[in-house]
Write a protein that holds these residues in place. Structure first.
Motif, PDB file in Angstrom:
ATOM      1  N   TRP A  41      22.882  10.179  36.429  1.00  0.00           N
ATOM      2  CA  TRP A  41      21.746   9.920  35.564  1.00  0.00           C
ATOM      3  C   TRP A  41      20.439  10.321  36.226  1.00  0.00           C
ATOM      4  O   TRP A  41      20.358  10.452  37.448  1.00  0.00           O
ATOM      5  CB  TRP A  41      21.682   8.441  35.184  1.00  0.00           C
ATOM      6  CG  TRP A  41      22.849   7.973  34.361  1.00  0.00           C
ATOM      7  CD1 TRP A  41      23.867   8.746  33.860  1.00  0.00           C
ATOM      8  CD2 TRP A  41      23.131   6.636  33.961  1.00  0.00           C
ATOM      9  NE1 TRP A  41      24.752   7.970  33.163  1.00  0.00           N
ATOM     10  CE2 TRP A  41      24.336   6.666  33.197  1.00  0.00           C
ATOM     11  CE3 TRP A  41      22.496   5.417  34.155  1.00  0.00           C
ATOM     12  CZ2 TRP A  41      24.898   5.523  32.651  1.00  0.00           C
ATOM     13  CZ3 TRP A  41      23.057   4.273  33.598  1.00  0.00           C
ATOM     14  CH2 TRP A  41      24.244   4.335  32.855  1.00  0.00           C
ATOM     15  N   ASP A  42      19.426  10.513  35.426  1.00  0.00           N
ATOM     16  CA  ASP A  42      18.077  10.812  35.911  1.00  0.00           C
ATOM     17  C   ASP A  42      17.336   9.485  36.027  1.00  0.00           C
ATOM     18  O   ASP A  42      16.957   8.893  35.014  1.00  0.00           O
ATOM     19  CB  ASP A  42      17.369  11.746  34.925  1.00  0.00           C
ATOM     20  CG  ASP A  42      15.996  12.195  35.420  1.00  0.00           C
ATOM     21  OD1 ASP A  42      15.558  11.731  36.486  1.00  0.00           O
ATOM     22  OD2 ASP A  42      15.357  13.005  34.716  1.00  0.00           O
ATOM     23  N   ALA A  43      17.157   8.996  37.247  1.00  0.00           N
ATOM     24  CA  ALA A  43      16.541   7.683  37.462  1.00  0.00           C
ATOM     25  C   ALA A  43      15.218   7.819  38.204  1.00  0.00           C
ATOM     26  O   ALA A  43      15.122   8.558  39.180  1.00  0.00           O
ATOM     27  CB  ALA A  43      17.485   6.775  38.258  1.00  0.00           C
ATOM     28  N   ARG A  44      14.206   7.102  37.707  1.00  0.00           N
ATOM     29  CA  ARG A  44      12.905   7.073  38.359  1.00  0.00           C
ATOM     30  C   ARG A  44      12.460   5.626  38.546  1.00  0.00           C
ATOM     31  O   ARG A  44      13.006   4.717  37.910  1.00  0.00           O
ATOM     32  CB  ARG A  44      11.868   7.844  37.545  1.00  0.00           C
ATOM     33  CG  ARG A  44      12.244   9.301  37.318  1.00  0.00           C
ATOM     34  CD  ARG A  44      11.122  10.090  36.678  1.00  0.00           C
ATOM     35  NE  ARG A  44      11.580  11.412  36.269  1.00  0.00           N
ATOM     36  CZ  ARG A  44      10.804  12.327  35.723  1.00  0.00           C
ATOM     37  NH1 ARG A  44       9.513  12.061  35.512  1.00  0.00           N
ATOM     38  NH2 ARG A  44      11.285  13.502  35.359  1.00  0.00           N
ATOM     39  N   THR A  45      11.480   5.422  39.422  1.00  0.00           N
ATOM     40  CA  THR A  45      11.038   4.063  39.723  1.00  0.00           C
ATOM     41  C   THR A  45       9.542   3.898  39.486  1.00  0.00           C
ATOM     42  O   THR A  45       8.771   4.855  39.553  1.00  0.00           O
ATOM     43  CB  THR A  45      11.351   3.694  41.187  1.00  0.00           C
ATOM     44  OG1 THR A  45      10.618   4.566  42.066  1.00  0.00           O
ATOM     45  CG2 THR A  45      12.839   3.808  41.481  1.00  0.00           C
ATOM     46  N   ALA A  46       9.165   2.652  39.185  1.00  0.00           N
ATOM     47  CA  ALA A  46       7.757   2.271  39.054  1.00  0.00           C
ATOM     48  C   ALA A  46       7.573   0.971  39.818  1.00  0.00           C
ATOM     49  O   ALA A  46       8.443   0.090  39.785  1.00  0.00           O
ATOM     50  CB  ALA A  46       7.374   2.098  37.593  1.00  0.00           C
ATOM     51  N   ALA A  47       6.428   0.830  40.502  1.00  0.00           N
ATOM     52  CA  ALA A  47       6.202  -0.326  41.357  1.00  0.00           C
ATOM     53  C   ALA A  47       5.420  -1.443  40.685  1.00  0.00           C
ATOM     54  O   ALA A  47       5.301  -2.535  41.227  1.00  0.00           O
ATOM     55  CB  ALA A  47       5.487   0.108  42.645  1.00  0.00           C
ATOM     56  N   ASN A  48       4.877  -1.174  39.495  1.00  0.00           N
ATOM     57  CA  ASN A  48       4.104  -2.204  38.797  1.00  0.00           C
ATOM     58  C   ASN A  48       4.105  -1.922  37.295  1.00  0.00           C
ATOM     59  O   ASN A  48       4.562  -0.869  36.844  1.00  0.00           O
ATOM     60  CB  ASN A  48       2.668  -2.273  39.341  1.00  0.00           C
ATOM     61  CG  ASN A  48       1.956  -0.931  39.247  1.00  0.00           C
ATOM     62  OD1 ASN A  48       1.700  -0.425  38.158  1.00  0.00           O
ATOM     63  ND2 ASN A  48       1.635  -0.337  40.403  1.00  0.00           N
ATOM     64  N   GLY A  49       3.553  -2.877  36.546  1.00  0.00           N
ATOM     65  CA  GLY A  49       3.583  -2.786  35.094  1.00  0.00           C
ATOM     66  C   GLY A  49       2.829  -1.599  34.530  1.00  0.00           C
ATOM     67  O   GLY A  49       3.307  -0.929  33.606  1.00  0.00           O
ATOM     68  N   GLN A  50       1.649  -1.321  35.070  1.00  0.00           N
ATOM     69  CA  GLN A  50       0.864  -0.210  34.545  1.00  0.00           C
ATOM     70  C   GLN A  50       1.545   1.128  34.806  1.00  0.00           C
ATOM     71  O   GLN A  50       1.589   1.998  33.933  1.00  0.00           O
ATOM     72  CB  GLN A  50      -0.539  -0.200  35.167  1.00  0.00           C
ATOM     73  CG  GLN A  50      -1.486   0.833  34.544  1.00  0.00           C
ATOM     74  CD  GLN A  50      -1.663   0.629  33.049  1.00  0.00           C
ATOM     75  OE1 GLN A  50      -2.123  -0.429  32.613  1.00  0.00           O
ATOM     76  NE2 GLN A  50      -1.296   1.628  32.239  1.00  0.00           N
TER      77      GLN A  50
END
Length: 242
Positions: A41-50
């Protein structure tokens, strides 16, 4: 490749399933990202809500893994904003809270599943796999409907509707409209249309494309803005100003 391992689950168009992992714990989100990439799968990450909200717009994920307890915009608020814009992407909540009322709050807010920390990585992947299958199945069902502006064509039921008004088409009119809608905003030449809608062995009048385009215009463009356009010297296209 391991022959015993099933083929990766993909989107309707054959591209990898897209997953966004949102958590302020970098080690945890990176671990999840690698596990999901191992699924193909193509997975990405975000560290906060914005950052998560920005990535949802840019990345258009099929699934979101969302931590509830984050500084600033927390997971509940991220989900609230997504749902308020009509985004129904499936969401798996991750949280350190394990009280029943917290689980109920997460599901009631529009979440699809819920896991508490610490969690088993394999269980997260299995749950996401199930969510992805349901999402892909729903997307495949939606693929039977083509849309251009307020015009819809259902390839399963052969129903054509514009602005809530049903439109009756002959079989060949339907085939022509479907071909145009499958290639919306693309200019199709007369020879391409003859090939795809009438086939090479067509032996009728040479002006059949123009005749059927006029039929469609009378039935479709009379109900609103003109959708079927002639590009002089090139061919025809269907598009909305929206």
């Amino acid at each position: 490749m391991n022959p015993s391992r099933p083929a990766p689950l993909t989107r309707v168009d054959g591209s990898p399933v897209r997953v966004l992992v949102v958590d302020d714990e970098a080690n945890l989100s990176d671990l999840l990202r690698m596990a999901l990439q191992n699924e193909g799968w193509d997975a990405r990450t975000a560290a906060n809500g914005q950052e998560a909200l920005n990535l949802v717009r840019e990345f258009a994920p099929d699934l979101v893994v969302l931590d509830i307890m984050m500084p600033g915009i927390d997971g509940m608020e991220v989900l609230r904003r997504l749902r308020s814009t009509g985004n129904d992407v499936p969401v798996l909540f991750l949280t350190a809270k394990d009280a029943v009322e917290d689980r109920i709050a997460g599901i009631s807010a529009g979440g699809d599943d819920y896991l508490t920390k610490p969690f088993n990585l394999e269980e997260v992947v299995v749950r996401l796999r199930g969510m992805a299958r349901r999402h892909v199945a729903a997307a495949a069902a939606a693929e039977t409907r083509l849309r251009v502006g307020d015009l819809t064509l259902d390839e399963e039921t052969y129903e054509v509707v514009r602005g809530g008004i049903p439109i009756k088409l002959t079989a060949k009119e339907f085939d022509l409209l479907r071909y145009l809608m499958q290639n919306q905003r693309r200019v199709l030449s007369r020879s391409q249309i003859l090939d795809q809608v009438w086939s090479y062995d067509f032996g009728g009048t040479s002006s059949v494309v123009e005749i059927y385009i006029s039929y469609l215009r009378k039935k479709i463009d009379s109900l609103g803005e003109a959708l079927i356009h002639t590009v002089r010297g090139v061919g025809y296209t269907i598009k909305s100003a929206e």
